[in-house]
Design a protein around this motif. Sequence first.
Motif, PDB file in Angstrom:
ATOM      1  N   THR A  22       0.829  -1.203   0.000  1.00 53.38           N
ATOM      2  CA  THR A  22       0.000   0.000   0.000  1.00 53.38           C
ATOM      3  C   THR A  22       0.864   1.255   0.000  1.00 53.38           C
ATOM      4  OG1 THR A  22      -1.830  -1.106   1.122  1.00 53.38           O
ATOM      5  CG2 THR A  22      -1.748   1.295   1.282  1.00 53.38           C
ATOM      6  N   VAL A  23       1.871   1.265   0.847  1.00 48.11           N
ATOM      7  CA  VAL A  23       2.773   2.419   0.907  1.00 48.11           C
ATOM      8  C   VAL A  23       3.479   2.613  -0.426  1.00 48.11           C
ATOM      9  CG1 VAL A  23       4.848   3.347   1.992  1.00 48.11           C
ATOM     10  CG2 VAL A  23       3.094   2.241   3.397  1.00 48.11           C
ATOM     11  N   VAL A  24       4.018   1.528  -0.980  1.00 45.26           N
ATOM     12  CA  VAL A  24       4.803   1.620  -2.213  1.00 45.26           C
ATOM     13  C   VAL A  24       3.948   2.057  -3.391  1.00 45.26           C
ATOM     14  CG1 VAL A  24       6.068   0.239  -3.904  1.00 45.26           C
ATOM     15  CG2 VAL A  24       6.560  -0.020  -1.471  1.00 45.26           C
ATOM     16  N   LEU A  25       2.799   1.404  -3.595  1.00 41.87           N
ATOM     17  CA  LEU A  25       1.960   1.727  -4.747  1.00 41.87           C
ATOM     18  C   LEU A  25       1.284   3.085  -4.595  1.00 41.87           C
ATOM     19  CD1 LEU A  25       0.411  -1.792  -5.454  1.00 41.87           C
ATOM     20  CD2 LEU A  25       2.175  -0.598  -6.773  1.00 41.87           C
ATOM     21  N   ASN A  26       0.979   3.475  -3.361  1.00 41.28           N
ATOM     22  CA  ASN A  26       0.399   4.793  -3.139  1.00 41.28           C
ATOM     23  C   ASN A  26       1.405   5.897  -3.460  1.00 41.28           C
ATOM     24  OD1 ASN A  26      -0.215   7.175  -0.938  1.00 41.28           O
ATOM     25  ND2 ASN A  26      -2.073   6.286  -1.792  1.00 41.28           N
ATOM     26  N   LEU A  27       2.651   5.710  -3.028  1.00 38.63           N
ATOM     27  CA  LEU A  27       3.687   6.691  -3.339  1.00 38.63           C
ATOM     28  C   LEU A  27       3.954   6.759  -4.838  1.00 38.63           C
ATOM     29  CD1 LEU A  27       6.260   6.064  -0.451  1.00 38.63           C
ATOM     30  CD2 LEU A  27       4.768   8.050  -0.746  1.00 38.63           C
ATOM     31  N   ALA A  28       3.765   5.626  -5.516  1.00 35.69           N
ATOM     32  CA  ALA A  28       3.960   5.601  -6.960  1.00 35.69           C
ATOM     33  C   ALA A  28       2.755   6.142  -7.718  1.00 35.69           C
ATOM     34  CB  ALA A  28       4.260   4.174  -7.420  1.00 35.69           C
ATOM     35  N   GLY A  29       1.674   6.482  -6.992  1.00 32.96           N
ATOM     36  CA  GLY A  29       0.480   7.010  -7.629  1.00 32.96           C
ATOM     37  C   GLY A  29      -0.332   5.969  -8.375  1.00 32.96           C
ATOM     38  N   GLN A  30      -0.182   4.705  -7.990  1.00 31.30           N
ATOM     39  CA  GLN A  30      -0.874   3.616  -8.688  1.00 31.30           C
ATOM     40  C   GLN A  30      -1.997   3.060  -7.815  1.00 31.30           C
ATOM     41  OE1 GLN A  30      -0.056   2.742 -11.978  1.00 31.30           O
ATOM     42  NE2 GLN A  30       1.050   4.680 -11.681  1.00 31.30           N
ATOM     43  N   ASN A  31      -3.006   3.889  -7.569  1.00 30.59           N
ATOM     44  CA  ASN A  31      -4.082   3.482  -6.672  1.00 30.59           C
ATOM     45  C   ASN A  31      -4.964   2.387  -7.276  1.00 30.59           C
ATOM     46  OD1 ASN A  31      -3.380   5.232  -4.556  1.00 30.59           O
ATOM     47  ND2 ASN A  31      -4.363   6.961  -5.592  1.00 30.59           N
ATOM     48  N   ARG A  32      -5.131   2.394  -8.603  1.00 31.04           N
ATOM     49  CA  ARG A  32      -5.919   1.324  -9.217  1.00 31.04           C
ATOM     50  C   ARG A  32      -5.212  -0.022  -9.067  1.00 31.04           C
ATOM     51  NH1 ARG A  32      -8.121   3.884 -14.971  1.00 31.04           N
ATOM     52  NH2 ARG A  32      -9.440   5.520 -14.027  1.00 31.04           N
ATOM     53  N   ALA A  33      -3.916  -0.014  -9.285  1.00 33.25           N
ATOM     54  CA  ALA A  33      -3.159  -1.248  -9.095  1.00 33.25           C
ATOM     55  C   ALA A  33      -3.233  -1.695  -7.642  1.00 33.25           C
ATOM     56  CB  ALA A  33      -1.705  -1.038  -9.505  1.00 33.25           C
ATOM     57  N   LEU A  34      -3.200  -0.740  -6.711  1.00 29.61           N
ATOM     58  CA  LEU A  34      -3.285  -1.059  -5.291  1.00 29.61           C
ATOM     59  C   LEU A  34      -4.611  -1.723  -4.957  1.00 29.61           C
ATOM     60  CD1 LEU A  34      -2.358  -0.950  -2.375  1.00 29.61           C
ATOM     61  CD2 LEU A  34      -3.149   1.419  -2.271  1.00 29.61           C
ATOM     62  N   VAL A  35      -5.708  -1.165  -5.459  1.00 34.48           N
ATOM     63  CA  VAL A  35      -7.029  -1.758  -5.197  1.00 34.48           C
ATOM     64  C   VAL A  35      -7.090  -3.168  -5.751  1.00 34.48           C
ATOM     65  CG1 VAL A  35      -9.487  -1.591  -5.730  1.00 34.48           C
ATOM     66  CG2 VAL A  35      -8.216   0.464  -5.078  1.00 34.48           C
ATOM     67  N   ALA A  36      -6.562  -3.368  -6.954  1.00 37.22           N
ATOM     68  CA  ALA A  36      -6.572  -4.698  -7.555  1.00 37.22           C
ATOM     69  C   ALA A  36      -5.766  -5.689  -6.717  1.00 37.22           C
ATOM     70  CB  ALA A  36      -6.025  -4.631  -8.975  1.00 37.22           C
ATOM     71  N   VAL A  37      -4.599  -5.254  -6.228  1.00 30.97           N
ATOM     72  CA  VAL A  37      -3.762  -6.127  -5.412  1.00 30.97           C
ATOM     73  C   VAL A  37      -4.476  -6.505  -4.117  1.00 30.97           C
ATOM     74  CG1 VAL A  37      -1.662  -6.189  -4.001  1.00 30.97           C
ATOM     75  CG2 VAL A  37      -1.556  -5.406  -6.374  1.00 30.97           C
ATOM     76  N   VAL A  38      -5.104  -5.540  -3.466  1.00 26.20           N
ATOM     77  CA  VAL A  38      -5.790  -5.806  -2.197  1.00 26.20           C
ATOM     78  C   VAL A  38      -6.949  -6.770  -2.403  1.00 26.20           C
ATOM     79  CG1 VAL A  38      -7.194  -4.770  -0.371  1.00 26.20           C
ATOM     80  CG2 VAL A  38      -5.102  -3.622  -1.137  1.00 26.20           C
ATOM     81  N   VAL A  39      -7.803  -6.492  -3.386  1.00 23.39           N
ATOM     82  CA  VAL A  39      -8.998  -7.319  -3.614  1.00 23.39           C
ATOM     83  C   VAL A  39      -8.612  -8.737  -4.024  1.00 23.39           C
ATOM     84  CG1 VAL A  39     -11.047  -7.608  -5.060  1.00 23.39           C
ATOM     85  CG2 VAL A  39     -10.461  -5.347  -4.154  1.00 23.39           C
ATOM     86  N   LEU A  40      -7.699  -8.850  -4.978  1.00 22.54           N
ATOM     87  CA  LEU A  40      -7.321 -10.171  -5.467  1.00 22.54           C
ATOM     88  C   LEU A  40      -6.538 -10.959  -4.421  1.00 22.54           C
ATOM     89  CD1 LEU A  40      -6.353  -9.274  -9.141  1.00 22.54           C
ATOM     90  CD2 LEU A  40      -8.422 -10.423  -8.336  1.00 22.54           C
ATOM     91  N   SER A  41      -5.738 -10.282  -3.602  1.00 25.39           N
ATOM     92  CA  SER A  41      -5.006 -10.977  -2.540  1.00 25.39           C
ATOM     93  C   SER A  41      -5.959 -11.532  -1.495  1.00 25.39           C
ATOM     94  CB  SER A  41      -3.991 -10.032  -1.878  1.00 25.39           C
ATOM     95  OG  SER A  41      -2.998  -9.633  -2.783  1.00 25.39           O
ATOM     96  N   ALA A  42      -6.978 -10.744  -1.148  1.00 26.26           N
ATOM     97  CA  ALA A  42      -7.991 -11.235  -0.207  1.00 26.26           C
ATOM     98  C   ALA A  42      -8.709 -12.451  -0.781  1.00 26.26           C
ATOM     99  CB  ALA A  42      -8.977 -10.123   0.112  1.00 26.26           C
ATOM    100  N   ALA A  43      -9.016 -12.397  -2.085  1.00 25.14           N
ATOM    101  CA  ALA A  43      -9.696 -13.522  -2.723  1.00 25.14           C
ATOM    102  C   ALA A  43      -8.799 -14.759  -2.756  1.00 25.14           C
ATOM    103  CB  ALA A  43     -10.119 -13.132  -4.147  1.00 25.14           C
ATOM    104  N   ALA A  44      -7.512 -14.577  -3.078  1.00 19.20           N
ATOM    105  CA  ALA A  44      -6.585 -15.713  -3.120  1.00 19.20           C
ATOM    106  C   ALA A  44      -6.400 -16.329  -1.739  1.00 19.20           C
ATOM    107  CB  ALA A  44      -5.246 -15.263  -3.688  1.00 19.20           C
ATOM    108  N   THR A  45      -6.358 -15.485  -0.718  1.00 19.10           N
ATOM    109  CA  THR A  45      -6.233 -16.005   0.648  1.00 19.10           C
ATOM    110  C   THR A  45      -7.466 -16.804   1.042  1.00 19.10           C
ATOM    111  OG1 THR A  45      -4.855 -14.104   1.253  1.00 19.10           O
ATOM    112  CG2 THR A  45      -5.829 -15.368   3.047  1.00 19.10           C
ATOM    113  N   GLY A  46      -8.650 -16.279   0.717  1.00 20.39           N
ATOM    114  CA  GLY A  46      -9.875 -17.026   0.985  1.00 20.39           C
ATOM    115  C   GLY A  46      -9.904 -18.352   0.254  1.00 20.39           C
ATOM    116  N   TRP A  47      -9.434 -18.347  -0.985  1.00 18.65           N
ATOM    117  CA  TRP A  47      -9.359 -19.583  -1.772  1.00 18.65           C
ATOM    118  C   TRP A  47      -8.465 -20.610  -1.082  1.00 18.65           C
ATOM    119  CZ3 TRP A  47      -5.916 -20.061  -6.702  1.00 18.65           C
ATOM    120  CH2 TRP A  47      -6.110 -21.318  -7.298  1.00 18.65           C
ATOM    121  N   TYR A  48      -7.312 -20.148  -0.589  1.00 17.97           N
ATOM    122  CA  TYR A  48      -6.405 -21.079   0.077  1.00 17.97           C
ATOM    123  C   TYR A  48      -7.004 -21.613   1.386  1.00 17.97           C
ATOM    124  CZ  TYR A  48      -2.315 -23.146   2.191  1.00 17.97           C
ATOM    125  OH  TYR A  48      -1.454 -24.046   2.772  1.00 17.97           O
ATOM    126  N   LEU A  49      -7.616 -20.724   2.155  1.00 16.37           N
ATOM    127  CA  LEU A  49      -8.175 -21.161   3.443  1.00 16.37           C
ATOM    128  C   LEU A  49      -9.327 -22.138   3.261  1.00 16.37           C
ATOM    129  CD1 LEU A  49      -8.099 -17.794   5.432  1.00 16.37           C
ATOM    130  CD2 LEU A  49      -6.475 -19.687   5.546  1.00 16.37           C
TER     131      LEU A  49
END
Length: 408
Positions: A22-49
């Motif tokens: 979040t810190v890295v992508l926010n500083l880079a101004g890539q908020n759309r990429a950040l949202v995608a990373v957060v949402v998809l990471s949560a989904a992948a974690t749920g898939w694994y669990l």
Amino acid sequence: MKGIRPPDLLLALLVVNLGLDTVVLNLAGQNRALVAVVVLSAAATGWYLRTGRLAALYVLVVLLFVTPESVLILLRPAHAAVDDALTATQAAAQRLLSGHSPYGHDYINVADLRSLFPVAVEFPVNPIFAHYPYPPGPILLAVPFAATGLDYAWLWPPAALLLAAAAHFAAGRVGLMVAALNPLLLIDYLNLFNDLLFMAAALTAVGFLLRSNAFRAGLLLGVALALKQTAVVFVPVALIAFSGRRSLVAGMALSLGVTVLPFFLSNPAGMLTDTAAYFYGSGTASFPIRGLGLPGLLLKAGLIPSRWDAYPAALIQIPALAAWLGFCWLRFRKRTAAPSAYWLCTGAVAAILFCFGRTLAPNYITITVVLLGLGLGSLAFKDQAPMAARIGRGEDPIGGREGEKSPA
């Protein structure tokens, strides 16, 4: 760690890694990429669990490591300051392509190196200018990039996946979490530190040792040593803990003979000065004392006048290491130790070498934490049958059979 389960560990790693991304992508101004990373990471974690699918962990490596790194590489302007080791490697590869030895050469005239910040604010000049301080492995990897004009940093995205595969091969699913999804490693990774390269080779070597293939393990350990001297931390306990020592040494000798020996024969004095004297010598052209290891504490106490002064690292490291390895030999001589003992003993080797060396750099701490984490993870999450009882039976090196779902 008695009350912690693998899902608890994964969730903790997810939260910290997402915070860093979040810190890295926010500083880079890539908020759309950040949202995608957060949402998809949560989904992948749920898939694994829910399913325990191994593929979900690799998806997390792609999302949490590969994606932000790729974004940073794409956004980085030409000739931007990056890690000094990466820049020096690119310069050394160009020098090799021009038909000259990369060792014994002063790189002060390399524009990209001059643009770098010093390694720390207290160093007015980065001492790496006067040397190429690493073995030739990184240069050989960088040659195709230098020849084609492609940014050498593009080796890092696939390197994260290689490390994940190596960690799983060596230490199972929990090993993949502890090593490939480690937030400390993410910090090093986003800074383009070169530790992932040798760690992938070294962890694969340990996986082969656990499967009674000492020669292949030796080949990979030789590759790891050719990539970075730091890989030596994996060797002493491997020689004590596993059978097939002659095959292990033969494999290492073959790899090092192919990758390192030609460079040494072409310029022995330059190579020894750059790769050995740089780390153990003194003066402004050598590796400075830095960090909170023993020499750093002596420097703070005024017992060492300057960070450039001599410090007898080997005279302290060797006796301490010999005493520890003696203990390890007693631990392993009956072949009843579990794999966790190898990781913990190797982590202690790393701590001895780094804490008593001239510099306790942040990435040295990361390597030590990863090794100790592999040991503690295997203790907490897997049964402790001896290594000898697992080898050759197709079992996960730290418990369970390959292909089983993760314990939830």
